[in-house]
Design a protein around this motif. Structure first.
Motif, PDB file in Angstrom:
ATOM      1  N   THR A 199      -2.182   4.088  -0.842  1.00  0.00           N
ATOM      2  CA  THR A 199      -3.658   4.146  -0.081  1.00  0.00           C
ATOM      3  C   THR A 199      -3.369   4.728   1.243  1.00  0.00           C
ATOM      4  O   THR A 199      -2.385   4.429   2.061  1.00  0.00           O
ATOM      5  N   LYS A 200      -4.325   5.362   1.729  1.00  0.00           N
ATOM      6  CA  LYS A 200      -4.379   6.007   2.948  1.00  0.00           C
ATOM      7  C   LYS A 200      -5.924   5.512   3.218  1.00  0.00           C
ATOM      8  O   LYS A 200      -6.761   5.437   2.574  1.00  0.00           O
ATOM      9  N   ILE A 201      -6.009   5.150   4.565  1.00  0.00           N
ATOM     10  CA  ILE A 201      -7.284   5.043   5.213  1.00  0.00           C
ATOM     11  C   ILE A 201      -7.925   5.977   5.541  1.00  0.00           C
ATOM     12  O   ILE A 201      -7.741   7.169   5.948  1.00  0.00           O
ATOM     13  N   ASN A 202      -8.940   6.061   4.798  1.00  0.00           N
ATOM     14  CA  ASN A 202     -10.326   7.194   4.800  1.00  0.00           C
ATOM     15  C   ASN A 202     -11.043   7.394   5.980  1.00  0.00           C
ATOM     16  O   ASN A 202     -11.936   6.459   5.885  1.00  0.00           O
ATOM     17  N   PHE A 260       0.805  -1.043   0.007  1.00  0.00           N
ATOM     18  CA  PHE A 260      -0.117   0.011  -0.043  1.00  0.00           C
ATOM     19  C   PHE A 260       0.904   1.094   0.003  1.00  0.00           C
ATOM     20  O   PHE A 260       1.345   1.579   1.128  1.00  0.00           O
TER      21      PHE A 260
END
Lengths: 120, 238
Positions: free
Chosen positions: B234-237, B231
């Motif tokens: 990607t970042k957790i929203n 990842f």
């Protein structure tokens, strides 16, 4: 006397030195042109030996033969006829005839010289 | 200087040029330059694959170690045990656990007999393409399959099914026919979606395809995904 041979060598060196390469598609036509040019060279030598040499005939014959042979081969390919085989055949036969004539002439001259020397 | 020297020399120079050019063209033609380049590429691929194998082994070792550590910390603490169960569940969903269960096994192979019978036909019509595999995978998913592998390569989110020349890449591993697609799910439903889709098309065009249904007495096995999830973007929203 040795200038033509030197020229041949010179041309070969230039050809191998430059990085230009004939595209694969044209190799077949080029082979016919090469045969035509070789034929011209031997034809010229033969003419010199027979004393019927004419520089303009040789030069024009050289270029037109090579070009026409390549063009005919190309046309044959377009038409689906292996015309380049005919060119290879014609030039091959002429090449051998020229070589044979050159050999005959040189042999005759050599024998004549030999006999003259014997008579002296 | 005699008058013939110059023209013949000119002709000779050009002949020599043409001869050497032709010679070069023929020389480069016969030992197939494409073949040479291909060999270099093949050795490059082989080296990279070896490297991948090494890294994979490394990864597997690290995972085994991690497992050991996780299991050793457990000593009756309910909290940790619950966490472990959660990890196990996450792993199951990520495809990192080897599975077994009821399911179906489909074998697809190139139609070599058909190609032999019609040697002048386009050979592309007689080999299994990646599209065929993709279609079958999609149909199996339609049949609510829970896990799929192709020739031992587990399909997960980042898995690709890609055509590279005469082989197919799955999980950056080269696969060659016959392709064995294993899927876990209800064998009867999977059979049904299979028989009304790509499989049927292949069968009717003469490909040697077959499938076997496996019930709980003879479950199919699917290996874990051995690659990694990366990842980078990607970042957790939240």
């Amino acid at each position: 006397m040795w200038l033509p041979l030197l020229g041949l060598l010179f041309g070969a060196i230039i050809g191998s030195a430059i990085s230009f390469e004939i595209p694969v598609v044209y190799v077949k036509y080029m082979s016919v042109a090469v045969l035509a040019s070789l034929d011209s060279v031997f034809g010229g030598i033969k003419a010199v030996l027979e004393d019927t040499f004419d520089g303009s005939v040789l030069l024009t014959g050289f270029f037109t033969n090579a070009l026409l042979a390549a063009l005919l081969a190309y046309l044959g390919d377009r038409l689906g006829v292996d015309l380049y085989m005919a060119a290879v055949f014609a030039f091959g036969v002429r090449l051998f005839q020229n070589l044979a004539a050159i050999r005959h002439y040189l042999l005759d001259r050599h024998i004549k010289n030999y006999k003259e020397r014997l008579e002296k | 200087m005699r008058k013939w020297i110059l023209p013949i020399t000119i002709v000779c120079i050009i002949s020599g040029l043409l001869l050497s050019l032709q010679f070069k063209a023929q020389a480069s033609l016969s030992p197939n330059p494409i073949g040479e380049r291909n060999e270099a590429l093949v050795s490059l691929i082989n080296n990279l694959e070896q490297e991948i194998d090494q890294y994979q082994e490394n990864l597997n070792n690290l995972r085994a170690e991690l497992d050991k550590i996780e299991n050793s910390t457990v000593s009756g603490q309910a909290e940790i045990e619950a966490l472990q169960q959660e990890i196990q569940k996450a792993r199951l969903q990520a495809g990192l656990l080897p599975l077994k269960g009821r399911g179906i096994k489909v074998v697809l192979d190139d139609n070599q007999a058909g190609l032999k019978a019609a040697p002048n036909d386009d050979p592309n019509r007689y080999i299994i393409h990646y599209e065929n595999i993709l279609n079958i995978i999609t149909e199996l998913k339609l049949g609510r399959t829970e896990a799929i592998s192709i020739n031992g390569q587990r399909l997960v989110t980042p898995s690709e099914i890609r055509c590279v020349g005469n082989v197919i890449l799955v999980n950056t591993t080269r696969l060659a026919p016959p392709f064995e697609i294993t899927a876990i799910g209800n064998p009867d439903i999977l059979e049904e979606v299979l028989l009304y889709g790509e499989y049927d098309l292949l069968k009717s065009s003469g490909f040697p395809v077959s499938y076997t249904k496996h019930y709980s007495d003879n479950p199919v096995e699917i290996p874990a995904y051995s690659g990694t999830y990366q990842f980078k973007f990607t970042k957790i929203n939240e």
